[in-house]
Design a protein around this motif. Structure first.
Motif, PDB file in Angstrom:
ATOM      1  N   ASN A  33      32.215  37.633  37.835  1.00 37.12           N
ATOM      2  CA  ASN A  33      33.193  36.970  36.990  1.00 37.12           C
ATOM      3  C   ASN A  33      34.558  36.753  37.650  1.00 37.12           C
ATOM      4  O   ASN A  33      35.583  37.187  37.116  1.00 37.12           O
ATOM      5  CB  ASN A  33      33.355  37.757  35.678  1.00 37.12           C
ATOM      6  CG  ASN A  33      34.060  36.952  34.620  1.00 37.12           C
ATOM      7  OD1 ASN A  33      34.026  35.736  34.646  1.00 37.12           O
ATOM      8  ND2 ASN A  33      34.711  37.637  33.700  1.00 37.12           N
ATOM      9  N   PRO A  34      34.589  36.058  38.822  1.00 37.22           N
ATOM     10  CA  PRO A  34      35.904  35.771  39.396  1.00 37.22           C
ATOM     11  C   PRO A  34      36.696  34.892  38.437  1.00 37.22           C
ATOM     12  O   PRO A  34      36.165  33.936  37.891  1.00 37.22           O
ATOM     13  CB  PRO A  34      35.579  35.040  40.695  1.00 37.22           C
ATOM     14  CG  PRO A  34      34.195  34.534  40.521  1.00 37.22           C
ATOM     15  CD  PRO A  34      33.510  35.447  39.561  1.00 37.22           C
ATOM     16  N   GLU A  35      37.931  35.264  38.205  1.00 43.03           N
ATOM     17  CA  GLU A  35      38.756  34.546  37.235  1.00 43.03           C
ATOM     18  C   GLU A  35      40.148  34.332  37.820  1.00 43.03           C
ATOM     19  O   GLU A  35      40.801  35.290  38.249  1.00 43.03           O
ATOM     20  CB  GLU A  35      38.835  35.380  35.959  1.00 43.03           C
ATOM     21  CG  GLU A  35      39.628  34.782  34.863  1.00 43.03           C
ATOM     22  CD  GLU A  35      39.673  35.704  33.640  1.00 43.03           C
ATOM     23  OE1 GLU A  35      40.237  35.260  32.638  1.00 43.03           O
ATOM     24  OE2 GLU A  35      39.177  36.841  33.696  1.00 43.03           O
ATOM     25  N   LYS A  36      40.590  33.099  37.833  1.00 43.84           N
ATOM     26  CA  LYS A  36      41.935  32.805  38.325  1.00 43.84           C
ATOM     27  C   LYS A  36      42.930  33.133  37.216  1.00 43.84           C
ATOM     28  O   LYS A  36      42.803  32.668  36.091  1.00 43.84           O
ATOM     29  CB  LYS A  36      42.056  31.342  38.725  1.00 43.84           C
ATOM     30  CG  LYS A  36      43.413  31.008  39.301  1.00 43.84           C
ATOM     31  CD  LYS A  36      43.515  29.559  39.697  1.00 43.84           C
ATOM     32  CE  LYS A  36      44.926  29.266  40.181  1.00 43.84           C
ATOM     33  NZ  LYS A  36      45.130  27.845  40.423  1.00 43.84           N
ATOM     34  N   ILE A  37      43.930  33.934  37.555  1.00 39.64           N
ATOM     35  CA  ILE A  37      44.960  34.340  36.608  1.00 39.64           C
ATOM     36  C   ILE A  37      46.276  33.708  37.051  1.00 39.64           C
ATOM     37  O   ILE A  37      46.717  33.882  38.179  1.00 39.64           O
ATOM     38  CB  ILE A  37      45.111  35.885  36.563  1.00 39.64           C
ATOM     39  CG1 ILE A  37      43.773  36.568  36.296  1.00 39.64           C
ATOM     40  CG2 ILE A  37      46.172  36.297  35.567  1.00 39.64           C
ATOM     41  CD1 ILE A  37      43.168  36.252  34.949  1.00 39.64           C
ATOM     42  N   THR A  45      43.236  36.007  41.910  1.00 39.81           N
ATOM     43  CA  THR A  45      41.853  36.050  41.436  1.00 39.81           C
ATOM     44  C   THR A  45      41.526  37.478  41.020  1.00 39.81           C
ATOM     45  O   THR A  45      41.809  38.426  41.752  1.00 39.81           O
ATOM     46  CB  THR A  45      40.881  35.581  42.535  1.00 39.81           C
ATOM     47  OG1 THR A  45      41.237  34.254  42.922  1.00 39.81           O
ATOM     48  CG2 THR A  45      39.445  35.591  42.038  1.00 39.81           C
ATOM     49  N   ARG A  46      40.925  37.614  39.846  1.00 34.87           N
ATOM     50  CA  ARG A  46      40.553  38.924  39.313  1.00 34.87           C
ATOM     51  C   ARG A  46      39.027  38.946  39.135  1.00 34.87           C
ATOM     52  O   ARG A  46      38.436  37.970  38.703  1.00 34.87           O
ATOM     53  CB  ARG A  46      41.242  39.152  37.980  1.00 34.87           C
ATOM     54  CG  ARG A  46      40.948  40.504  37.363  1.00 34.87           C
ATOM     55  CD  ARG A  46      41.741  40.730  36.113  1.00 34.87           C
ATOM     56  NE  ARG A  46      41.273  39.806  35.068  1.00 34.87           N
ATOM     57  CZ  ARG A  46      41.850  39.672  33.889  1.00 34.87           C
ATOM     58  NH1 ARG A  46      42.931  40.357  33.600  1.00 34.87           N
ATOM     59  NH2 ARG A  46      41.365  38.830  32.998  1.00 34.87           N
ATOM     60  N   TYR A  47      38.419  40.086  39.484  1.00 35.97           N
ATOM     61  CA  TYR A  47      36.974  40.257  39.388  1.00 35.97           C
ATOM     62  C   TYR A  47      36.646  41.387  38.416  1.00 35.97           C
ATOM     63  O   TYR A  47      37.421  42.327  38.270  1.00 35.97           O
ATOM     64  CB  TYR A  47      36.379  40.628  40.751  1.00 35.97           C
ATOM     65  CG  TYR A  47      36.590  39.564  41.796  1.00 35.97           C
ATOM     66  CD1 TYR A  47      35.605  38.628  42.052  1.00 35.97           C
ATOM     67  CD2 TYR A  47      37.777  39.498  42.524  1.00 35.97           C
ATOM     68  CE1 TYR A  47      35.797  37.647  43.012  1.00 35.97           C
ATOM     69  CE2 TYR A  47      37.974  38.522  43.476  1.00 35.97           C
ATOM     70  CZ  TYR A  47      36.978  37.599  43.720  1.00 35.97           C
ATOM     71  OH  TYR A  47      37.178  36.632  44.655  1.00 35.97           O
ATOM     72  N   THR A  48      35.487  41.304  37.800  1.00 35.92           N
ATOM     73  CA  THR A  48      34.984  42.380  36.961  1.00 35.92           C
ATOM     74  C   THR A  48      34.065  43.246  37.815  1.00 35.92           C
ATOM     75  O   THR A  48      33.137  42.737  38.444  1.00 35.92           O
ATOM     76  CB  THR A  48      34.197  41.820  35.755  1.00 35.92           C
ATOM     77  OG1 THR A  48      35.074  40.991  34.995  1.00 35.92           O
ATOM     78  CG2 THR A  48      33.659  42.934  34.884  1.00 35.92           C
ATOM     79  N   GLN A  57      38.752  45.848  36.077  1.00 36.03           N
ATOM     80  CA  GLN A  57      39.173  44.579  36.669  1.00 36.03           C
ATOM     81  C   GLN A  57      39.877  44.896  37.984  1.00 36.03           C
ATOM     82  O   GLN A  57      40.702  45.811  38.043  1.00 36.03           O
ATOM     83  CB  GLN A  57      40.144  43.839  35.744  1.00 36.03           C
ATOM     84  CG  GLN A  57      39.618  43.597  34.355  1.00 36.03           C
ATOM     85  CD  GLN A  57      38.463  42.610  34.348  1.00 36.03           C
ATOM     86  OE1 GLN A  57      38.488  41.597  35.032  1.00 36.03           O
ATOM     87  NE2 GLN A  57      37.453  42.912  33.564  1.00 36.03           N
ATOM     88  N   GLN A  87      37.389  30.569  43.940  1.00 37.07           N
ATOM     89  CA  GLN A  87      36.059  30.302  43.386  1.00 37.07           C
ATOM     90  C   GLN A  87      36.022  28.922  42.782  1.00 37.07           C
ATOM     91  O   GLN A  87      36.891  28.489  42.167  1.00 37.07           O
ATOM     92  CB  GLN A  87      35.701  31.333  42.333  1.00 37.07           C
ATOM     93  CG  GLN A  87      35.583  32.731  42.886  1.00 37.07           C
ATOM     94  CD  GLN A  87      34.439  32.891  43.864  1.00 37.07           C
ATOM     95  OE1 GLN A  87      33.365  32.319  43.700  1.00 37.07           O
ATOM     96  NE2 GLN A  87      34.665  33.638  44.908  1.00 37.07           N
TER      97      GLN A  87
END
Length: 87
Positions: A33-37, A45-48, A57, A87
């Motif tokens: 779940n790479p997520e751009k913050i 980028t934050r990952y779970t 996180q 990503q």
């Protein structure tokens, strides 16, 4: 001194244990779940990261730091690269 056959068996046993550990770790540890913050210069980028029932996180820079520490402390070991930043 161990015989050539004894050394081969010992290496084979170590390799089997490594493969078992690797399979075990992949069953209990996942990065997804790479997520751009954010936007602009402050974006990251934050990952779970899941380990059993624990979910945390982590930022990309945490993976960079871990990679650098592992490479420095375990010279000669194969350390997989950190996940991609974008990503």
């Amino acid at each position: 001194l161990p015989t050539s056959e004894g050394r081969k068996r010992a290496r084979s046993s170590k390799f089997r244990r490594f493969l078992h550990l690797r399979r075990s770790m992949s069953d209990i540890l996942s990065v997804s779940n790479p997520e751009k913050i954010g936007d602009g210069i402050g974006a990251y980028t934050r990952y779970t990261v899941k380990n059993g029932e624990t979910v945390v996180q982590r930022r990309f820079k945490d993976f960079q730091w871990l990679y650098e520490v592992l490479v420095q402390n375990y010279k000669g070991a194969i350390v997989p690269p950190a996940p991609g930043k974008t990503q």
